[in-house]
Design a protein around this motif. Sequence first.
Motif, PDB file in Angstrom:
ATOM      1  N   LEU A   1     -31.255  33.719 -38.247  1.00 50.96           N
ATOM      2  CA  LEU A   1     -31.852  34.848 -37.522  1.00 50.96           C
ATOM      3  C   LEU A   1     -33.215  35.190 -38.119  1.00 50.96           C
ATOM      4  O   LEU A   1     -34.186  35.443 -37.392  1.00 50.96           O
ATOM      5  CB  LEU A   1     -30.932  36.075 -37.581  1.00 50.96           C
ATOM      6  CG  LEU A   1     -29.537  35.923 -36.958  1.00 50.96           C
ATOM      7  CD1 LEU A   1     -28.707  37.180 -37.189  1.00 50.96           C
ATOM      8  CD2 LEU A   1     -29.618  35.629 -35.468  1.00 50.96           C
TER       9      LEU A   1
ATOM     10  N   ALA B   1     -35.863  32.788 -37.198  1.00 53.63           N
ATOM     11  CA  ALA B   1     -36.324  32.972 -35.805  1.00 53.63           C
ATOM     12  C   ALA B   1     -37.100  34.282 -35.651  1.00 53.63           C
ATOM     13  O   ALA B   1     -37.519  34.628 -34.557  1.00 53.63           O
ATOM     14  CB  ALA B   1     -35.125  32.954 -34.863  1.00 53.63           C
TER      15      ALA B   1
ATOM     16  N   ILE C   1     -28.569  31.440 -32.781  1.00 51.31           N
ATOM     17  CA  ILE C   1     -29.871  31.870 -32.258  1.00 51.31           C
ATOM     18  C   ILE C   1     -29.818  31.959 -30.729  1.00 51.31           C
ATOM     19  O   ILE C   1     -30.346  32.906 -30.132  1.00 51.31           O
ATOM     20  CB  ILE C   1     -30.998  30.925 -32.739  1.00 51.31           C
ATOM     21  CG1 ILE C   1     -31.212  31.155 -34.233  1.00 51.31           C
ATOM     22  CG2 ILE C   1     -32.291  31.168 -31.966  1.00 51.31           C
ATOM     23  CD1 ILE C   1     -32.194  30.220 -34.873  1.00 51.31           C
TER      24      ILE C   1
ATOM     25  N   SER D   1     -30.501  35.602 -28.828  1.00 52.41           N
ATOM     26  CA  SER D   1     -31.836  35.678 -28.225  1.00 52.41           C
ATOM     27  C   SER D   1     -31.748  35.900 -26.713  1.00 52.41           C
ATOM     28  O   SER D   1     -30.661  35.844 -26.114  1.00 52.41           O
ATOM     29  CB  SER D   1     -32.592  34.373 -28.491  1.00 52.41           C
ATOM     30  OG  SER D   1     -31.956  33.308 -27.800  1.00 52.41           O
TER      31      SER D   1
END
Length: 258
Positions: free
Chosen positions: A32, A35, A234, A238
């Motif tokens: 996380l 990203a 992710i 997201s």
Amino acid sequence: MTLVNDIFSLKGRTAVVTGAASGLGREFAYALASAGADVALIDINADGLNETAQRIRGVGRLAFPYTADVSDEAQVAATFQDLLMTVGRLDILINNAGVADLSQRKIHEYSATDWRRMIDINLNSVFYCSREALKLMNSQKSGKIINIASIWGLVGGGFITAAAYTTTKGAVVNLTREMALEYAPHGIQINAICPGFHRTALGDFDDPDLAKLIISHTPASRIACAEELRGTIIYLASSASDFMCGSIIVVDGGFLAQ
Ligand SMILES: NC(=O)c1ccc[n+]([C@@H]2O[C@H](COP(=O)([O-])OP(=O)(O)OC[C@H]3O[C@@H](n4cnc5c(N)ncnc54)[C@H](O)[C@@H]3O)[C@@H](O)[C@H]2O)c1
């Protein structure tokens, strides 16, 4: 035009990961942060939390470690109150903390104390943490919750004897669906991951007999690394997964396809 990579970006988001001091939780927190998210970390293991926090700071993101027992309702409430005042908003919650029971006891050999402890840690913690997160997400009208269940939440134990564990994971799967239905109309997406065997401190994966048994039941013929769930977390954290609600993603080297 939105570039494909942008839909996986977590820049400006704030996440909470439970069980972040080791194993999958540490990898989720790192993924996380890589990203773009800042991450609050909860675990009972303070030293492990600090190591995870260092990794997150190493990729230039903020890390907020909290030593707390997620099976304790009062500790969860106090921790979320503190962390929400610190981080201000909450976009992502990963309910990952959990324990296994390697004792191979059958139900008639199981104590009620051990049974309740497993339910407190693996199931009630998901309710306690989600409830605190949802108070804020509901007012934000946005958020993502990802529950870490298990292949053993979708089938019975088979070659392992762990009824308390499989019971909690089955309940986490259906709790995920219930939560998803309640909050999908409010802009909050709630999904679960059911991992197969990933090398962490959860199991005695270095025991050659156990490793051989697992591999013989896994079509991919290996035990995975914790890093292999980075992409899945992710995706679910997201905007790439904004239309996914109540889905159960299995990542198991083919185990459940048999
Ligand atoms: N590793 C696998 O093969 C596998 C497969 C399926 C599901 N899972 C699930 O993934 C999750 C993470 O497990 P892992 O494999 O990384 O194991 P792990 O033992 O490496 O990590 C679990 C973490 O949870 C923390 N924890 C335990 N009880 C806690 C509590 N009461 N309060 C706060 N933190 C607590 C531990 O300190 C530890 O850091 C668990 O829910 C587990 O059931 C793992």
